[in-house]
Scaffold this active site. Structure first.
Site, PDB file in Angstrom:
ATOM      1  N   ARG A   9       0.682  -1.145  -0.145  1.00 28.27           N
ATOM      2  CA  ARG A   9      -0.114   0.060   0.005  1.00 28.27           C
ATOM      3  C   ARG A   9       0.851   1.386   0.123  1.00 28.27           C
ATOM      4  O   ARG A   9       0.534   2.411  -0.041  1.00 28.27           O
ATOM      5  CB  ARG A   9      -1.018   0.157   1.284  1.00 28.27           C
ATOM      6  CG  ARG A   9      -2.114  -1.009   1.329  1.00 28.27           C
ATOM      7  CD  ARG A   9      -3.027  -0.928   2.355  1.00 28.27           C
ATOM      8  NE  ARG A   9      -3.992  -2.020   2.283  1.00 28.27           N
ATOM      9  CZ  ARG A   9      -4.374  -2.653   3.257  1.00 28.27           C
ATOM     10  NH1 ARG A   9      -4.065  -1.895   4.510  1.00 28.27           N
ATOM     11  NH2 ARG A   9      -5.615  -3.542   3.042  1.00 28.27           N
ATOM     12  N   CYS A  10       2.071   1.154   0.367  1.00 23.92           N
ATOM     13  CA  CYS A  10       2.996   2.301   0.427  1.00 23.92           C
ATOM     14  C   CYS A  10       3.828   2.606  -1.071  1.00 23.92           C
ATOM     15  O   CYS A  10       4.265   1.561  -1.474  1.00 23.92           O
ATOM     16  CB  CYS A  10       4.115   1.982   1.301  1.00 23.92           C
ATOM     17  SG  CYS A  10       5.329   3.175   1.432  1.00 23.92           S
TER      18      CYS A  10
END
Length: 113
Positions: A9-10
């Site tokens: 998600r980063c």
């Protein structure tokens, strides 16, 4: 073997993963939010980086601000917090043998390959 502690998600972590993929080298991807490193693993990573445990903490995370920011924590307590709340771990972390870095900016990863 090269390893990357990765959070899909980063954005920075995804950029780091792309750098590793583009390098053509073999590596393993460790999704540390799903499979949290043990306190002992965190100690080893921190030692390979040559940093203090507090330098591995994402201090802008809400959980840090709410639970830990105002406390005077020992290195061991910080490592326990990182283990208990892996979202606090800076990312991505790339390990190559006896060296490890936080890939921020992601281009720094090239220096460890």
């Amino acid at each position: 073997m090269i390893s990357i502690y990765h959070n899909p998600r980063c954005k920075k972590s995804r950029e780091g993963l792309t750098i590793l993929e583009d390098s053509g080298q073999d590596f393993e991807t460790l999704k540390y939010l799903d499979d949290t490193p043990s306190p002992e693993d965190l100690k080893i990573i921190i030692k390979k980086m040559g940093i203090k445990p507090i330098e591995l903490v994402r201090k802008q995370e809400q959980i840090w601000k709410e639970k830990f920011k105002s406390k005077d924590l020992s290195d061991s307590e910080i490592i326990e917090a990182l283990h208990d709340f892996p979202k606090l771990i800076e990312r991505p972390i790339v390990i190559n043998g006896e060296k490890a870095i936080i890939g921020r900016p992601p281009e720094d990863i090239k220096g460890i390959l």
